[in-house]
Design a protein around this motif. Structure first.
Motif, PDB file in Angstrom:
ATOM      1  N   HIS A 123       0.812  -1.205   0.000  1.00  0.00           N
ATOM      2  CA  HIS A 123       0.000   0.000   0.000  1.00  0.00           C
ATOM      3  C   HIS A 123       0.850   1.263   0.000  1.00  0.00           C
ATOM      4  CE1 HIS A 123      -2.879   3.021   1.280  1.00  0.00           C
ATOM      5  NE2 HIS A 123      -3.817   2.193   0.869  1.00  0.00           N
ATOM      6  N   ALA A 165      -7.605  10.241   3.385  1.00  0.00           N
ATOM      7  CA  ALA A 165      -8.727   9.356   3.103  1.00  0.00           C
ATOM      8  C   ALA A 165      -8.322   8.165   2.259  1.00  0.00           C
ATOM      9  CB  ALA A 165      -9.837  10.128   2.408  1.00  0.00           C
ATOM     10  N   THR A 166      -7.109   8.236   1.636  1.00  0.00           N
ATOM     11  CA  THR A 166      -6.775   7.170   0.695  1.00  0.00           C
ATOM     12  C   THR A 166      -6.332   5.891   1.388  1.00  0.00           C
ATOM     13  OG1 THR A 166      -4.525   7.940   0.574  1.00  0.00           O
ATOM     14  CG2 THR A 166      -6.062   8.787  -1.070  1.00  0.00           C
ATOM     15  N   VAL A 167      -6.027   5.967   2.678  1.00  0.00           N
ATOM     16  CA  VAL A 167      -5.579   4.751   3.338  1.00  0.00           C
ATOM     17  C   VAL A 167      -6.775   3.840   3.572  1.00  0.00           C
ATOM     18  CG1 VAL A 167      -4.506   3.824   5.381  1.00  0.00           C
ATOM     19  CG2 VAL A 167      -3.725   5.986   4.448  1.00  0.00           C
ATOM     20  N   HIS A 168      -6.688   2.686   2.958  1.00  0.00           N
ATOM     21  CA  HIS A 168      -7.746   1.703   3.178  1.00  0.00           C
ATOM     22  C   HIS A 168      -7.075   0.344   3.257  1.00  0.00           C
ATOM     23  CE1 HIS A 168      -7.176   0.386  -0.947  1.00  0.00           C
ATOM     24  NE2 HIS A 168      -7.053   1.666  -1.228  1.00  0.00           N
ATOM     25  N   ASP A 169      -7.789  -0.602   3.744  1.00  0.00           N
ATOM     26  CA  ASP A 169      -7.164  -1.910   3.904  1.00  0.00           C
ATOM     27  C   ASP A 169      -7.066  -2.629   2.568  1.00  0.00           C
ATOM     28  OD1 ASP A 169      -5.942  -3.880   5.313  1.00  0.00           O
ATOM     29  OD2 ASP A 169      -7.313  -3.646   6.998  1.00  0.00           O
ATOM     30  N   SER A 170      -6.233  -3.671   2.543  1.00  0.00           N
ATOM     31  CA  SER A 170      -5.971  -4.344   1.274  1.00  0.00           C
ATOM     32  C   SER A 170      -7.167  -5.182   0.838  1.00  0.00           C
ATOM     33  CB  SER A 170      -4.752  -5.236   1.407  1.00  0.00           C
ATOM     34  OG  SER A 170      -3.654  -4.472   1.799  1.00  0.00           O
ATOM     35  N   SER A 171      -6.998  -5.794  -0.341  1.00  0.00           N
ATOM     36  CA  SER A 171      -8.101  -6.547  -0.932  1.00  0.00           C
ATOM     37  C   SER A 171      -8.321  -7.857  -0.187  1.00  0.00           C
ATOM     38  CB  SER A 171      -7.772  -6.822  -2.391  1.00  0.00           C
ATOM     39  OG  SER A 171      -6.598  -7.585  -2.446  1.00  0.00           O
ATOM     40  N   ARG A 228      -4.424   2.608  10.100  1.00  0.00           N
ATOM     41  CA  ARG A 228      -5.801   2.663   9.580  1.00  0.00           C
ATOM     42  C   ARG A 228      -6.147   1.414   8.778  1.00  0.00           C
ATOM     43  NH1 ARG A 228      -6.091   8.977   7.953  1.00  0.00           N
ATOM     44  NH2 ARG A 228      -6.211   9.726  10.075  1.00  0.00           N
ATOM     45  N   MET A 229      -5.125   0.662   8.411  1.00  0.00           N
ATOM     46  CA  MET A 229      -5.418  -0.633   7.782  1.00  0.00           C
ATOM     47  C   MET A 229      -5.688  -1.606   8.920  1.00  0.00           C
ATOM     48  SD  MET A 229      -2.311  -0.420   5.038  1.00  0.00           S
ATOM     49  CE  MET A 229      -2.675  -1.896   4.142  1.00  0.00           C
ATOM     50  N   ARG A 230      -6.932  -1.656   9.336  1.00  0.00           N
ATOM     51  CA  ARG A 230      -7.224  -2.261  10.632  1.00  0.00           C
ATOM     52  C   ARG A 230      -6.897  -3.744  10.693  1.00  0.00           C
ATOM     53  NH1 ARG A 230      -9.725   1.544  13.424  1.00  0.00           N
ATOM     54  NH2 ARG A 230     -10.656   3.230  12.192  1.00  0.00           N
TER      55      ARG A 230
END
Lengths: 482, 167, 101, 608
Positions: free
Chosen positions: D352, D443-449, D368-370
């Protein structure tokens, strides 16, 4: 009649050579001459297979022996000859007027090599040695680049002549001490001869010519130079076919010298061989690290491999000999594969720098795969014969308690990884140079040969049992001679 | 006594010729030195009971090989040219050769050879026996030698011919 | 004359041949050195043939074979020398050192 | 089903998948992926079926016989190979699944997946091997496959250099292994592992203790190379040049585990030699301490994990050497699980943020990638040895076996190493979850697929529940479960907790996030708040000393050992150049050297 059948392989090859010579005189085209020679070599291979089970002495007893060992080696030689001929239909790297003569000389030299594997009398052995060498000397000088070819040929022949003179000088002492030139009688007289230091010195001098063919230190200097400066098919021939014969003779001589139980202290000769083997391995591997030319690199690798073979040879044991015969077959296939790639890549080049292999992966996946298998074999990685064969070689020396020697040999083969992997890296990972991006398309015959060789390398690596048993039987036959 | 003196003379001739050939600067002189040696060796063969081999030595070696060398010299002028003679090289190589000579000489002097009861006389082994041996016991040698010589001639002709192609 | 006298003579010839091979620059003289070595071996064979051999024909046959092979060798070497000379106009062994490393 | 057939299916399916993918699917990425994944799945199912079937008789055929020598090819079905085989198959499969997401954009996917198949084949073949030579062949293949995978991004010079280094250093170790096995075969005439290990007729009865020591130390050379023990360890941190899933595989269940597995396999031989045990213990404990101190100053996420692998491998070897077979194997298996987890989490971050610097990951909002962060924390806690996670149980067993074996000094040092492990692990965790400046509203930090998260979640659960396998594992290995009193566990727990606490003191506390950390794990805070004075002493003396030592060792590592390996290569190459210069092109020199050597040899021969 039975006698003629016994020498069928040599006879076939000789007759093929004569037929080819006839074709030359008649002025047939290159292709026709080559076809005749190829057919002849196939017939020779067939003849070898027919005579594989035979035993006997076609001439006066004691001069020339046909047994499983000699016939196995002849079969290997014939197979290698076929493979070399596959590569030599019209090599642009040779002088154009010599294309037609190439198969003729290769056939003659092979006939000499075949004689070497069977000869059990010193002078016959010497004669066969010379007969196998002369055509090769002539072929090297027929390189397209005359400056390079003549230099390579002159140097190779000079060293070869000195080595064979030394061999002859050694033979004279053996003859003098034993009063005979028959190996069987020498072996019988060994208990008395063994106590004479001069006998061992004579034997060492005698071995010089064959160690020279094997490229063992200190007779190794020719190998990289000659591989480098010979036309590619000729280099292939020197690296494969003539190695086999040299190894066969060495096995025979050493079997005479110290193999039977009743013998004497070959210890001193063994120590000399050990020192030479260590020097050869170390020199070969170290010098190969900095090589930029592929064929030169293979030359140094051949020196190192000569060292590995002597590691097993000095054990003076049947296990060691079996390991050598086994490894020789595999080594031949691996080396041929590497040279085949060199021939194909260097089709229009005088030399084959390692950089010329760049992008081989894209230019011809088939060649790249073959190179991978061949290099893996030379490196000694499973599942190729290189691994299992080296294993046998080293275990022969260990059986004898040569712990330190095996340690050095194993370390050497670890160092060797470096330069072998460099070749693979260039072939697989670099982009091809601008001037040679074209697709390489080996002829169907070459592809067939490559497949056979790769199959042998892998087969012997995965299921060595079959070949191992043949080698063991051949060594038993060799031992029965004395 | 006389025989001993004669053979000693031949031996000295052979050795002197060899050393002369090894050390003399000029190429042609060198070949002459070789010729002297070959002559001495032929004498030795004669003493050792084989006039036939001695004759062959003179015919083939002196008559053939040495002459071929001289021809080679004549064909290319520079083949005959006197090369610079490096003292240091001669000394170093002499040291190496003397090392070898010393090792071998010591061995030869200390070894007891299994001598025959009495050396056979010259008459016992003449040309007939040689011919017989060549054609029976040693027939592979005879065949092999013939092939070798023809290979050499073919190869020499092929190699030395001027190139036909201009490509 | 004893056997070892012949052997020593041949040894001197052999060593002289080695000196010639190792120190001379002209390839023809180097060939002379090789001929000396071959002759040394021949003397040995003849001497042993006279003094020790079981069958005294062997040595003579051997020497004849050696003479024949020497002739063949000289023929090939001289022809190679011709090519070398044509390519370089020189037969100095110290000048032909392009292949190395 | 006959276990031998099942084993063949387990081992060779990946090979078939590899060959098919390599030969026919170079362009069809999806088919190749499917093939490899299918092969992996078959392996997993087969390996678990084998495991459920329980231990059974060894099955082998004669592969080569010659005179006194007999080599066989076959499979062992004892507890060791069954349990570890299942772990290998499982983790390989999980890594393959994970790679679908991780390598999504790589143009050479097919090659990558095919090589994963090759790797799985080699490792499984090694695990079930019955013959030492067979094991050696697969051992070499493991090295070969890892060579290709470490150098997968060959365009990077550092990657191909790392691949070469890994191959060379392990090959040097393998030299010892090769000779050791050769010697064993020569002495005993066989290489059949169960026969060699037999207490009544095996190798230990054939040779003196001195010889045995030599043999096992030679074998240990190979183990040192593969399992990255001092001084052959320098390849492992460099091997981080490969794709992260490869690191996960390399560090957990395959490459480095092979060494420890071999040690466990030949355990009785090692046990028979006092000297060998001492050597192994010393090397292992030194490696553990050294790797831990180095990890304390690294900021590269993957390198910290790499050094932690070295340390944990050393723990396993120490436990095995101290006689704790169960402890060593348990730690091997559980470490495989949570180390794979840690690497997969690291990969998720790296994928990421495209950086390996853990401080930067933390600053840019790694937490934030919980799911990933949860995995990292649980994996890290397990690595630190916190109860009740997997790592706690295995490390506890390791320490217990050291103290049971009577190696009290080693035990103490191991405790110290465990403390350091906890310290640097949580240093890493705090860097990521408690960055030194407030997070931007990014806001762009999100968890992986999901394909990436799936294996992570699976392994997280496995890490939490891992301790439960202790009983079944002991049963299948036919060993007793040792009983520990709470008191004997206390030192280990305390060390781990102290490490975590000190880490917090150093990295979590003094910034604005302090409160959040303490609020998140109040248990830790309460436990440690009663021991303030220890912390003071540590701050005053210990921390500085350790910091110093770490720096010194780091320098030694970077300048001496690491550079040393490179310099060795330089020297070798230089010698090579010098040797090649002997080939002067001057033919008379060639002949002269031949003459001199022959004369000397003649003198030697003649004077005898």
């Amino acid at each position: 009649m039975a006698n003629v059948l016994l020498i069928l392989p040599e006879l076939t090859i000789f007759l093929a050579a004569i037929l080819v010579f006839k074709c030359l005189i008649l002025g047939l085209s290159v292709l026709h001459v080559w076809r005749v020679a190829f057919a002849g070599s196939l017939l020779g291979l067939g003849a070898c297979l027919i005579t594989l089970g035979m035993t006997g002495e076609p001439f006066h007893p004691g001069i020339y022996r046909v047994d499983l060992f000699s016939q196995l080696m002849k079969t290997v030689i014939a197979a290698a000859l076929v493979l070399v001929l596959v590569l030599s239909d019209s090599p642009p790297v040779m002088r154009r007027d010599a294309w037609r003569e190439l198969p003729f000389f290769l056939l003659l030299s092979s006939a000499g090599l075949m004689m070497m594997t069977s000869a059990t009398e010193l002078i016959t052995l010497y004669l066969a040695l010379e007969l196998s060498a002369f055509p090769v000397y002539a072929l090297i000088v027929l390189h397209r680049d005359r400056r390079m070819g003549s230099e390579g040929a002159t140097k190779y022949m000079l060293q070869g002549m000195v080595a064979s003179a030394v061999t002859l000088y050694g033979m004279s002492f053996i003859f003098g001490l034993s009063g005979t030139t028959y190996l069987s009688e020498i072996a019988a007289a060994l208990p008395e001869l063994g106590s004479q230091p001069l006998f061992w010195v004579g034997l060492l001098l005698l071995l010089a010519g064959f160690l020279f063919k094997l490229a063992l230190f200190p007779f190794h200097f020719w190998a990289p130079d000659t591989y480098f400066s010979s036309p590619h098919p000729v280099a292939t021939f020197i690296a494969t076919v003539s190695k086999v014969a040299a190894i066969a003779v060495l096995c025979r001589m050493v079997a005479v010298a110290g193999w039977n139980e009743a013998s004497i202290d070959g210890e001193t000769l063994r120590i000399v061989l050990i020192v030479l083997a260590v020097a050869a391995m170390t020199l070969g591997n170290l010098a190969a690290l900095v090589q930029k030319d592929f064929k030169r690199l293979l030359g140094y690798s051949a020196i190192a491999h000569a060292g590995y073979i002597v590691v097993a040879l000095q054990a003076f044991s049947s296990l060691g000999h079996t390991a050598i015969v086994f490894y020789t077959i595999g080594y031949l296939a691996m080396t041929w594969i590497c040279f085949m790639v060199a021939c194909e890549v260097g089709r229009n080049r005088d030399t084959v720098p390692v950089s010329a292999l760049a992008g081989l992966w894209q230019r011809s996946p088939m060649l790249a795969l073959c190179l991978l298998i061949g290099i893996f074999g030379l490196t000694g990685l499973p599942p190729t014969v290189g691994f299992i064969g080296k294993w046998f070689l080293f275990s022969a020396a260990l059986e004898d308690g040569q712990f330190l020697l095996v340690l050095i040999a194993a370390l050497n083969s670890a160092v060797a990884v470096y330069y072998y992997m460099r070749v693979l890296r260039v072939a697989y990972l670099l982009e091809p140079a601008k001037e040679d991006t074209g697709i390489l398309a080996p002829s169907p015959l070459v592809v067939t040969g490559a497949m056979v060789a790769c199959l042998v390398v892998l087969w012997m690596g995965v299921a060595p049992n079959y070949f191992w048993e043949i080698a063991a039987e051949a060594i038993v036959a060799l031992g029965a001679t004395y | 006594m006389i025989a001993t003196l004669v053979i000693a003379a031949f031996m000295i001739l052979a050795m002197a010729g060899a050393i002369y050939a090894a050390l003399v600067p000029h190429t042609l002189h060198c070949i002459i030195g070789l010729g002297l040696t070959l002559f001495g060796v032929a004498g030795i063969y004669l003493y050792l009971g084989s006039p036939f081999v001695a004759a062959m030595q003179i015919l083939i070696y002196i008559g053939g090989i040495s002459v071929a060398m001289v021809f080679a010299l004549m064909l290319s002028v520079s083949l005959a040219k006197k090369m610079k003679h490096s003292e240091i090289k001669v000394i170093l190589s002499s040291i190496a050769a003397i090392l070898f000579l010393a090792v071998m000489a010591r061995l030869i002097m200390t070894t007891e050879f299994p001598l025959r009861e009495e050396p056979a006389g010259a008459a016992a082994w003449g040309v007939e026996q040689i011919g017989h041996g060549f054609l029976t016991t040693y027939s592979p040698l005879f065949i092999g030698l013939a092939i070798c010589l023809s290979v050499a001639i073919i190869a020499a002709v092929l190699v030395a011919r001027r190139e036909a192609d201009k490509s | 004359m004893s056997l070892s006298a012949f052997l020593l003579v041949s040894l001197v010839l052999f060593s002289a041949g080695l000196v010639a091979i190792m120190s001379r620059r002209n390839l023809v003289t180097i060939l002379v050195g090789i001929e000396l070595m071959l002759n040394a071996a021949s003397i040995n064979f003849m001497a042993f043939n006279y003094y020790t051999a079981v069958d005294p024909v062997v040595g003579q046959i051997i020497v004849l074979v050696i003479i024949g092979l020497a002739a063949a060798e000289v023929a090939i070497f001289l022809s190679i020398l011709m090519v070398l000379y044509r390519a370089r106009h020189d037969v100095d062994v110290e000048e032909i050192r392009e292949i190395r490393g | 089903m006959n276990p031998a057939i099942l084993a063949i299916v387990v081992i060779f399916t990946p090979l078939v998948a590899f060959a098919t993918a390599m030969l026919f699917c170079m362009k069809a990425h999806r088919i190749a992926q499917g093939l490899i994944l299918g092969g992996g799945a078959v392996s997993v199912v087969g390996a678990f079926l084998l495991l459920l079937g329980g231990p059974s008789e060894t099955q082998s055929i004669v592969w080569l016989s010659s005179g006194s020598l007999e080599l066989s090819f076959g499979f062992m079905f004892d507890g060791l190979s069954l349990s570890f085989g299942a772990v290998v198959a499982l983790i390989t499969f999980l890594v393959q699944v994970y790679s679908i997401g991780y390598m999504h954009h790589d143009p050479a996917k097919t090659r990558y997946f095919a090589l994963l198949g090759l790797f799985g084949w080699a490792m499984l073949g090694f695990v079930y091997a019955v013959d030492l030579l067979q094991a050696l062949i697969f051992w070499e293949l493991v090295g070969l496959a890892s060579f290709f995978l470490i150098g997968f991004w060959y365009e990077k010079p550092s990657a191909s250099a790392a691949a070469r280094k890994a191959f060379l250093l392990t090959r040097i170790g393998d030299t010892g292994l090769l000779i050791g096995i050769l010697l064993i075969i020569n002495i005993s005439g066989m290489a059949h592992i169960p026969a060699l290990l037999d207490a009544e007729t095996g190798l230990t009865t054939m040779v003196s203790e001195g010889t045995l020591t030599l043999l096992v130390l030679l074998i240990f050379m190979g183990i040192m190379g593969k399992s990255a023990q001092f001084p052959l360890h320098t390849w492992l941190p460099d091997a981080m040049e490969g794709p992260t899933p490869v690191s996960a595989l390399l560090h957990s269940a395959t490459m480095v585990a092979a060494g420890v597995f071999l040690f466990a396999r030949l355990h009785p031989l090692f046990m028979a030699s006092e000297t060998a045990i001492l050597v192994v213990l010393c090397i292992a404990i030194f490696t553990a301490l050294m790797s831990a101190t180095i990890a304390m100053v690294e900021t590269d996420l993957k390198k910290v994990l790499a050094y932690s692998s070295i340390g944990q491998l050393a723990f396993m070897l120490a436990a095995l050497a101290a006689g704790g077979l169960l402890a060593g194997i348990l730690h091997l298996i559980l470490h495989a699980v949570f180390k794979a987890l840690l690497f997969l989490c690291a990969g998720s971050y790296i994928h990421h943020f495209e950086t390996n610097d853990m401080r930067e990951i933390g600053r840019r909002g790694g937490r934030r990638m919980r799911w990933t962060t949860a995995g990292l924390v649980i994996g890290g806690a397990s690595l630190a040895g916190l109860p009740p996670l997997a790592g706690f149980f295995s490390k506890e067993e390791v320490l217990a076996s050291l103290s049971h074996g009577g190696y009290h000094l080693i035990w103490f040092l191991a405790l110290f190493a465990a403390f350091l492990t906890a310290y640097y692990t949580f240093r890493m965790v705090f860097f990521i979850i408690l960055p030194d400046r407030p997070l931007e509203a990014d806001a762009t930090v999100h968890d992986s697929s999901p394909v990436i998260l799936g294996p992570i979640i699976f392994l997280t659960i496995a890490t939490v529940l891992g301790g439960l396998i202790l009983g079944p594992l002991a049963a299948i290995l036919l060993l007793d479960v040792p009983h520990h009193s709470l008191l004997s566990m206390l030192p280990a727990i305390l060390c781990a907790l102290a490490g975590v606490f000190v880490a917090w003191w150093d990295f979590g506390r003094s910034r604005a996030t302090r409160r959040g950390f303490v609020g998140a794990v109040p248990v830790l805070h309460r436990l440690f708040s009663r021991k303030w004075y220890v912390d003071d002493v540590y701050q005053a003396v210990f921390a500085r000393f350790i910091q110093l030592m770490a720096t010194v060792l780091h320098r030694v590592e970077v300048d001496l050992l690491d550079g040393g390996a490179d310099r060795l290569a330089d020297v070798t190459r230089w010698t090579g150049g010098w040797t090649a210069r002997l080939q002067s092109g001057w033919v008379q020199a060639y002949i002269a050297s031949g003459v001199v050597v022959v004369a000397l040899a003649g003198y030697f021969l003649g004077s005898r």
